[in-house]
Enzyme design. Structure first.
Site, PDB file in Angstrom:
ATOM      1  N   SER A 169      14.407  -0.640  45.759  1.00 12.71           N
ATOM      2  CA  SER A 169      13.585  -1.190  44.700  1.00 12.71           C
ATOM      3  C   SER A 169      12.987  -2.528  45.106  1.00 12.71           C
ATOM      4  CB  SER A 169      14.459  -1.346  43.465  1.00 12.71           C
ATOM      5  OG  SER A 169      14.115  -2.499  42.765  1.00 12.71           O
ATOM      6  N   LYS A 170      11.694  -2.694  44.790  1.00 11.83           N
ATOM      7  CA  LYS A 170      11.078  -3.994  45.074  1.00 11.83           C
ATOM      8  C   LYS A 170      10.926  -4.763  43.769  1.00 11.83           C
ATOM      9  CE  LYS A 170       8.226  -2.193  48.768  1.00 11.83           C
ATOM     10  NZ  LYS A 170       6.859  -1.962  49.188  1.00 11.83           N
ATOM     11  N   ARG A 171      11.489  -4.190  42.699  1.00 12.21           N
ATOM     12  CA  ARG A 171      11.335  -4.841  41.406  1.00 12.21           C
ATOM     13  C   ARG A 171      12.021  -6.208  41.383  1.00 12.21           C
ATOM     14  NH1 ARG A 171      14.137  -1.791  37.895  1.00 12.21           N
ATOM     15  NH2 ARG A 171      14.575  -0.352  39.586  1.00 12.21           N
ATOM     16  N   GLN A 172      11.462  -7.114  40.679  1.00 12.51           N
ATOM     17  CA  GLN A 172      12.007  -8.467  40.519  1.00 12.51           C
ATOM     18  C   GLN A 172      12.299  -9.137  41.857  1.00 12.51           C
ATOM     19  OE1 GLN A 172      15.209  -7.121  38.277  1.00 12.51           O
ATOM     20  NE2 GLN A 172      14.068  -7.038  36.373  1.00 12.51           N
ATOM     21  N   GLY A 173      11.578  -8.684  42.881  1.00 13.23           N
ATOM     22  CA  GLY A 173      11.720  -9.353  44.172  1.00 13.23           C
ATOM     23  C   GLY A 173      13.107  -9.237  44.773  1.00 13.23           C
TER      24      GLY A 173
END
Ligand code: GLU
Length: 528
Positions: A291-295
């Site tokens: 996941s690249k979500r929220q860095g």
């Protein structure tokens, strides 16, 4: 064809350069032309698109390339693949190079460092792609396509309606030279497409073994040069790998099926292809997409959180393959010496980021044990203490090198991040706790007597304290009390020294704080 190839060679000369930068805002301190490809070993490259921050997937690709290059005394190249100008994020290319430096896997040739086969940014190499495209047009391996976006969209919709995979129908393949000339004279927009030939020969991938994708059967002819004069990825990567003398292409498995297309391009251009090795997918530990979500997988996040680069390199290779054994705690040197490309398997690498603190603990321990690395940690910790405790500090002595070093050596193996040492659990190391006599007396009515015994112990123990000695002394001290249990003595002293109910052993606290500070804290608590 010969003329076109000569034109190609000319273009290569024109576009090559040794200087760094080429209009890119590279940070100061880069070494122009460093490691400028004089080695004879393999030449490998990492080709990220500058669309954002470097993430763990990118780091893994870069790392395997770096390890492979260093293992064989080769050259590791960073090439910025910015042919899709709409997706370029300003500053991203510089950020990626900075992160490679931070990770300890700096490129030998790159946009910032320069090198003999530059420029290392695709948008600065347009002449080379145009030259290759011209050569392909001349030999008939490519053709101009005048199909309008509207026609292509209709084709796509029709295919979807019939439940077919959309593909270009290769209509402009059949234009006569006269028709092409006429359309050009009318000033119609066009792109260049590569003619996919059937009869693809199989190729041997270094990881996946024998492979063959009959691209011509499943795809329409791909665009290689867009209307704006920019190449597409397929042409750019073949042209660059050729002119940059790349010997091995190690990249993510998502490019495996494109490799047949690339090999057809090499053949049409009369060039020797490099060897290909595709790295299996890097997934979450549950098999889902990273996941690249929220860095959460961007390197900047790990830098900010205080992880050591070695811990990241270790976890990323540990969940993957390429090594005889699974082992935690490898240094970069060990990764290089133990890596064998033949050991990369096709199994997906499952990354368990919850294990990262444990990897960091191991590497932090190694840093603390190493004299030189420890001095850097001392300086970092001093900075952290100043930042977190600034004006509340007990006294300036807590910032002294000797004291900070002692804290590190005694807490070695117990902390996973350096910043843990400035958390509230460890605040007693940097600021004096406020504890009252009454609090101590609630633990034992003999608080005053115990305090006096400790003060006596501290004067006798003025020389260097050791945890072992103190443990013995504290046992003896308890025997001199009338009715306080050993555990209560410890509870009382821990509270007096740290204001806490949990933490390192009392003996360790005493050694860390030193006799003067221990006496001061006991004294203050009992007199309050
Ligand atoms: N620019 C491509 C990417 O970002 C590189 C692919 C390759 O290494 O050939 O994935």
């Amino acid at each position: 064809m010969a003329r076109a190839l000569r034109a190609l060679r000319g273009a290569a000369g024109a576009a090559s350069g040794t200087g760094p930068g080429h209009g890119h805002g590279c940070g100061a301190g880069s070494d122009p032309g460093a490691g400028s490809g004089t080695t004879r070993g393999p030449r490998v490259r990492f080709g990220p698109s500058p669309t954002g921050f470097l993430h763990l997937g990118g780091l893994r690709t870069a790392l395997y390339n770096y390890i492979f290059a260093k293992k064989h005394q080769g050259t590791f190249i960073l090439r910025v693949e910015d042919t899709d100008q709409n997706r370029v994020v300003p500053g991203a290319a510089e950020g990626i190079e900075e992160m490679l430096d931070w990770a300890g896997i700096p490129p030998d040739e790159s946009p910032c460092r320069g090198g003999p086969r530059g420029p290392y940014v695709q948008s600065l190499r347009l002449e080379l792609y145009r030259g290759a495209s011209a050569a392909l047009l001349e030999s008939g391996a490519a053709y101009r396509c005048f199909c309008t976006p509207r026609r292509l969209e209709l084709l796509r919709r029709e295919a979807l309606r019939c439940q077919h995979t959309p593909r270009y129908d290769n209509r402009c393949r059949h234009l006569t030279p006269a028709e092409v000339a006429q359309k050009l004279s009318q000033g119609l927009d066009c792109v260049v497409r590569f003619r996919l030939e059937k009869g693809m020969e199989p190729f041997q991938d270094l990881v996946y073994g024998w492979n063959k994708h009959e691209v011509a059967e499943v795809e329409g002819d791909p665009v290689i040069l867009k209307g704006d004069g920019f190449p597409t990825y397929h042409l750019a990567n073949v042209v660059d790998d050729h002119y940059m003398g790349i010997t091995h292409v190690l990249r993510g498995t998502e490019w495996l099926t494109s490799t047949s297309k690339h090999l057809l391009l090499y053949k049409a251009l009369g060039w020797e292809p490099p060897q290909f090795g595709h790295l299996p997918l890097l997934l979450n530990k549950d098999g889902g997409k990273l996941s690249k979500r929220q860095g959460d997988i961007f390197l900047e996040r790990f830098v900010r959180d205080g992880f050591l680069p070695e811990a990241l390199l270790d976890i990323v290779t540990n969940c993957g393959s390429g090594f005889a054994e699974k082992q935690m705690g490898r240094t970069l040197e060990e990764l290089i010496s133990q890596f064998e490309i033949g050991r990369i398997t096709t199994h997906s690498a499952l990354l368990d980021l919850e294990m990262l603190p444990e990897f960091n603990r191991i590497h932090l321990t190694r840093h603390i044990e190493n004299e030189g690395l420890r001095q850097r940690l001392v300086r970092e910790l001093q900075e952290l203490v100043k930042r977190v405790y600034g004006d509340q500090q007990a006294d300036p002595e807590v910032l002294e090198k000797q004291y900070v070093e002692r804290v590190l050596l005694l807490r070695k193996g117990h902390i996973s991040l350096l910043k843990n040492l400035v958390s509230s659990d460890y605040s007693y190391l940097w600021v004096r706790p406020s504890v009252s006599r009454q609090q101590l007396q609630m633990i034992s009515t003999e608080a005053d007597e115990i305090g006096k015994l400790v003060l006596g112990l501290m004067t006798r123990q003025a020389a260097a304290l050791t945890v072992e000695e103190l443990n013995k002394d504290l046992r003896n001290l308890q025997k001199q009390t009338r009715e306080t249990k050993y555990s209560s003595v410890m509870q009382l002293l821990r509270l007096a020294l740290s204001g806490q109910q949990h933490g390192p052993s009392v003996a360790e606290m005493m050694v860390t704080l030193g006799p003067k500070e221990v006496s001061g804290r006991i004294h203050r608590a009992l007199c309050s």
